[in-house]
Design a protein around this motif. Sequence first.
Motif, mmCIF file in Angstrom:
data_model
loop_
_atom_site.group_PDB
_atom_site.id
_atom_site.type_symbol
_atom_site.label_atom_id
_atom_site.label_comp_id
_atom_site.label_asym_id
_atom_site.label_seq_id
_atom_site.Cartn_x
_atom_site.Cartn_y
_atom_site.Cartn_z
ATOM 1 N N ASP A 172 0.773 -1.238 0.000
ATOM 2 C CA ASP A 172 0.000 0.000 0.000
ATOM 3 C C ASP A 172 0.806 1.290 0.000
ATOM 4 N N PHE A 173 2.004 1.279 0.564
ATOM 5 C CA PHE A 173 2.772 2.516 0.643
ATOM 6 C C PHE A 173 4.257 2.225 0.501
ATOM 7 N N GLY A 174 4.998 3.288 0.274
ATOM 8 C CA GLY A 174 6.441 3.182 0.181
ATOM 9 C C GLY A 174 7.093 4.201 1.085
ATOM 10 N N ILE A 175 8.330 3.939 1.424
ATOM 11 C CA ILE A 175 9.114 4.893 2.199
ATOM 12 C C ILE A 175 10.340 5.242 1.373
ATOM 13 N N LEU A 176 10.422 6.499 1.019
ATOM 14 C CA LEU A 176 11.575 7.025 0.309
ATOM 15 C C LEU A 176 12.479 7.642 1.366
ATOM 16 N N ARG A 177 13.652 7.072 1.528
ATOM 17 C CA ARG A 177 14.607 7.608 2.498
ATOM 18 C C ARG A 177 15.673 8.361 1.734
ATOM 19 N N ILE A 178 15.881 9.622 2.107
ATOM 20 C CA ILE A 178 16.836 10.457 1.381
ATOM 21 C C ILE A 178 17.746 11.202 2.353
#
Length: 140
Positions: free
Chosen positions: A41-47
């Motif tokens: 359902d969702f994603g985590i973009l780590r930057i």
Amino acid sequence: MSVKQISVFLENKAGEIAKVSAVMANKGVNIRALSIADTPDFGILRIITEYTDDTVSILKEAGYTCLVTRVIAVKIDDEPGSLAKVMALVSEAGINIEYAYAFIGKNHGAYMIIRVKDNEEAKKILADNGIEIARACEMF
């Protein structure tokens, strides 16, 4: 010293990474390192960027939910066994790595970002064994 990482929560659908990266590009934000994790359902973009607080403001203005987390940046030599040495030290100390990702910084230095429960404990173990813990200003 630890490094500030921004986690951006995205819907897991086509085009979401393009949208968020366009928002940052239009505001002149240079993404220095990134990692993407997903669920159905969702994603985590780590930057990691040079100006964390400004980036967070830009993302929140654009309607994104984000969170700043302190992570450890470890300098890794570009030779076989460098990663294994770091992982062995962490493992022998009983420290669990929640996630990790790597990137190339300035002067072609290799860095690994690691997220652990206790940054101070992990940094001490690594530094006591000759592993360089980097600061953001040294990587970019």
